[in-house]
Design a protein around this motif. Structure first.
Motif, mmCIF file in Angstrom:
data_model
loop_
_atom_site.group_PDB
_atom_site.id
_atom_site.type_symbol
_atom_site.label_atom_id
_atom_site.label_comp_id
_atom_site.label_asym_id
_atom_site.label_seq_id
_atom_site.Cartn_x
_atom_site.Cartn_y
_atom_site.Cartn_z
ATOM 1 N N CYS A 118 1.134 7.070 1.829
ATOM 2 C CA CYS A 118 0.422 8.336 2.045
ATOM 3 C C CYS A 118 -0.975 8.118 2.612
ATOM 4 C CB CYS A 118 0.348 9.136 0.753
ATOM 5 S SG CYS A 118 -0.969 8.619 -0.364
ATOM 6 N N THR A 173 2.960 5.147 -8.204
ATOM 7 C CA THR A 173 4.280 5.731 -8.450
ATOM 8 C C THR A 173 4.842 5.321 -9.804
ATOM 9 O OG1 THR A 173 5.354 3.886 -7.311
ATOM 10 C CG2 THR A 173 4.858 5.850 -6.007
ATOM 11 N N ARG A 200 0.836 -1.202 0.000
ATOM 12 C CA ARG A 200 0.000 0.000 0.000
ATOM 13 C C ARG A 200 0.871 1.252 0.000
ATOM 14 N NH1 ARG A 200 -4.187 -1.485 -2.192
ATOM 15 N NH2 ARG A 200 -2.811 -3.141 -2.677
ATOM 16 N N CYS A 201 0.387 2.283 -0.605
ATOM 17 C CA CYS A 201 1.084 3.570 -0.637
ATOM 18 C C CYS A 201 1.126 4.134 0.785
ATOM 19 C CB CYS A 201 0.346 4.529 -1.563
ATOM 20 S SG CYS A 201 1.125 6.153 -1.661
ATOM 21 N N TYR A 245 1.277 0.914 -4.070
ATOM 22 C CA TYR A 245 2.393 1.842 -4.279
ATOM 23 C C TYR A 245 2.933 1.742 -5.703
ATOM 24 C CZ TYR A 245 6.740 4.331 -3.408
ATOM 25 O OH TYR A 245 7.780 5.230 -3.456
#
Length: 125
Positions: free
Chosen positions: A65, A75, A62-63, A71
């Motif tokens: 943020c 990205t 998971r990202c 992710y």
């Protein structure tokens, strides 16, 4: 899995599983009990360990943020990757509470205490 992790228990225990305890006895030649021992069933068997490993792998992808996306997807430098659209939703109960708190900031408070209740109002009358 997240709920089990927060409680520090296995997924199967969260589902209601309780361990079975097996007791074994040892007797001497005349039939007298010389020792006994109990062994509870393991909560963290291979299946439960696999669930924890899979959950850790999922979270690792998971990202950081907090957007909830993978992710690798958010990205990616590739032009053909997934596209994202931001959508805004407002919790009207939280908004009403914040507005009431802001309006009350100018009023005196008895003993430094202020109680709040958020309730739904039927707009039809």
């Amino acid at each position: 899995m997240e709920a089990a992790e927060r409680r520090g228990i296995s997924l199967k225990r969260l589902g209601g599983w309780e361990p079975i305890t097996t007791t074994e006895y040892e007797y001497d030649e005349s039939g007298r009990l010389v020792r006994s021992w109990s062994q509870p069933e393991s909560e963290w068997d291979q299946d439960q360990q696999a669930w924890v490993d899979a959950w850790a792998e999922y979270r690792a992808q998971r990202c950081p943020c907090g957007c909830g996306q993978r992710y690798a997807d958010v990205t990616s430098e590739e032009e053909g990757g997934p596209q994202f659209v931001a959508d805004r939703k407002v919790c009207r109960a939280r908004l009403a509470l914040l507005e009431a708190q802001k309006a009350a900031e100018t009023q005196d408070v008895i003993g430094g205490a202020r109680l709040w209740q958020v309730r739904m109002v039927d707009e039809r009358g």
